[in-house]
Design a protein around this motif. Structure first.
Motif, PDB file in Angstrom:
ATOM      1  N   LYS A   1      -7.274  32.115 -39.860  1.00  0.00           N
ATOM      2  CA  LYS A   1      -6.057  31.634 -39.939  1.00  0.00           C
ATOM      3  C   LYS A   1      -5.450  33.019 -40.787  1.00  0.00           C
ATOM      4  N   GLY A   2      -6.690  34.243 -40.541  1.00  0.00           N
ATOM      5  CA  GLY A   2      -6.048  36.219 -40.794  1.00  0.00           C
ATOM      6  C   GLY A   2      -6.060  36.626 -39.694  1.00  0.00           C
ATOM      7  N   HIS A   3      -7.221  37.110 -38.806  1.00  0.00           N
ATOM      8  CA  HIS A   3      -6.999  37.878 -38.034  1.00  0.00           C
ATOM      9  C   HIS A   3      -6.982  37.942 -37.206  1.00  0.00           C
ATOM     10  N   LEU A   4      -7.418  38.371 -35.735  1.00  0.00           N
ATOM     11  CA  LEU A   4      -9.067  38.415 -34.452  1.00  0.00           C
ATOM     12  C   LEU A   4      -9.682  39.707 -34.669  1.00  0.00           C
TER      13      LEU A   4
ATOM     14  N   ALA B   1     -15.381  36.463 -50.775  1.00  0.00           N
ATOM     15  CA  ALA B   1     -13.729  35.501 -50.116  1.00  0.00           C
ATOM     16  C   ALA B   1     -12.990  36.160 -49.307  1.00  0.00           C
ATOM     17  N   LEU B   2     -11.658  37.453 -50.259  1.00  0.00           N
ATOM     18  CA  LEU B   2     -11.507  38.377 -48.945  1.00  0.00           C
ATOM     19  C   LEU B   2     -12.176  38.142 -47.494  1.00  0.00           C
ATOM     20  N   LYS B   3     -13.261  38.504 -47.336  1.00  0.00           N
ATOM     21  CA  LYS B   3     -13.454  38.842 -45.800  1.00  0.00           C
ATOM     22  C   LYS B   3     -13.565  36.806 -44.997  1.00  0.00           C
ATOM     23  N   ASN B   4     -13.813  35.758 -45.888  1.00  0.00           N
ATOM     24  CA  ASN B   4     -13.625  34.701 -45.112  1.00  0.00           C
ATOM     25  C   ASN B   4     -11.983  34.885 -44.616  1.00  0.00           C
ATOM     26  N   ARG B   5     -10.563  34.545 -45.948  1.00  0.00           N
ATOM     27  CA  ARG B   5      -9.674  34.575 -45.201  1.00  0.00           C
ATOM     28  C   ARG B   5      -9.317  35.226 -43.965  1.00  0.00           C
ATOM     29  N   ILE B   6      -9.697  36.998 -43.240  1.00  0.00           N
ATOM     30  CA  ILE B   6      -9.658  37.346 -42.594  1.00  0.00           C
ATOM     31  C   ILE B   6     -10.355  36.965 -41.587  1.00  0.00           C
ATOM     32  N   ARG B   7     -11.211  36.496 -41.620  1.00  0.00           N
ATOM     33  CA  ARG B   7     -12.329  35.475 -40.308  1.00  0.00           C
ATOM     34  C   ARG B   7     -12.213  34.224 -40.361  1.00  0.00           C
ATOM     35  N   GLY B   8     -11.238  33.890 -41.048  1.00  0.00           N
ATOM     36  CA  GLY B   8     -11.978  32.150 -41.366  1.00  0.00           C
ATOM     37  C   GLY B   8     -10.649  31.389 -40.057  1.00  0.00           C
TER      38      GLY B   8
END
Length: 279
Positions: free
Chosen positions: A188-191, A179-186
């Motif tokens: 709305k997280g980071h480039l 879930a955290l991986k998807n939040r980072i790369r989803g």
């Protein structure tokens, strides 16, 4: 008149970026204590009393955790959106509190600071362009994707702090929960490194002299990976990495000169560790 830029710290343990000329300066974000901010400015040969304002991008702790102490020490106004101020729940004395709106230009002496909305997992995130005498410096960190606003303003920059947060393979194979991986790369997280490079290759203006790659993940990236990736296609742009545990060089950005780097004073590196949602 040249603009001088430096990263005082860049990463999930704290973010603070300096942009100024020979008369005044601003800080973008206040992720370091007042004492550490002061120490790093002085190590770089920068005069802390030139700092006339602080601009806040969003409410995440690595961008605001030192804000109250910095305001108390420097006694300068902080520019923050109403929504971000409400979300971060920091008590800021009314005499120092200023709000801003998207695309509004704020004058700090001879500096002009313009905010624009960006995509990030925050309530009201903005990035900034700082201008003086037709020289533009952009701060593009904590960006979920390179939206039209980011592209438009990146094209105007003589120098920029650009997020290059994670290596896609390292994140995919790393230990973070799914879930955290998807939040980072989803979105709305980071480039990622690849996304940052794509923005650079497709939209870099011919007059961009310096690119400081910023907000690198400690667990899902490495400075050498980022440096090598961008060096291969940098052209006339100098590529540097904004360090995670110390200040960068000071870079003097002039519309007619390139690769101007001030010599650094002796530095004592003080490591500061803090876990953040995005590392």
């Amino acid at each position: 008149m040249a603009l001088s830029i430096a990263s005082l710290n860049s990463g999930s343990n704290g973010n603070c970026y300096y942009v100024g000329n020979d008369r005044e300066a601003i800080l973008v974000d206040a992720g370091l204590s007042a004492k550490e901010t002061d120490t790093r400015l002085k190590r770089l040969g920068l005069i802390p009393t030139k700092v006339k304002a602080i601009f806040i991008t969003h409410e995440h702790g690595d961008h605001i955790k030192g804000l109250r102490s910095v305001i108390k020490k420097y006694k300068v106004p902080v520019y923050i959106t109403t929504n971000t101020h409400q979300q971060c729940r920091l008590r800021i004395k009314e005499q120092y509190l200023r709000t801003f709106n998207a695309f509004e230009t704020i004058k700090i002496g001879s500096l002009s600071v313009t905010a624009f909305p960006k995509i990030h997992d925050a309530c009201d995130p903005h990035s900034f362009i700082v201008s003086c005498d037709s020289i533009n410096v952009g701060v593009f960190t904590d960006i979920g994707s390179a939206c039209k606003n980011v592209v438009h303003h990146f094209k105007q920059c003589h120098a920029a702090f650009l997020e290059s947060n994670y290596d896609e393979e390292m994140l995919d194979k790393g230990s973070y929960p799914h879930a955290l991986k998807n939040r980072i790369r989803g979105g709305k997280g980071h480039l990622s490194n690849r996304q940052a490079l794509q923005l650079f290759l497709e939209h870099k203006p011919p007059f961009m002299s310096h690119l400081l790659l910023s907000h690198l993940s400690e667990n899902n990236n490495r400075p050498d990976i980022v440096q090598n990736l961008f060096n291969r296609c940098a052209g006339n742009t100098e590529i540097a990495i904004a360090p995670r545990y110390e200040e960068s060089h000071v870079y003097d950005i002039d519309s007619t000169a390139r690769y101007v780097v001030r010599p650094m004073r002796h530095k004592i590196v003080k490591h500061q560790f803090q876990l953040s949602l995005f590392q």
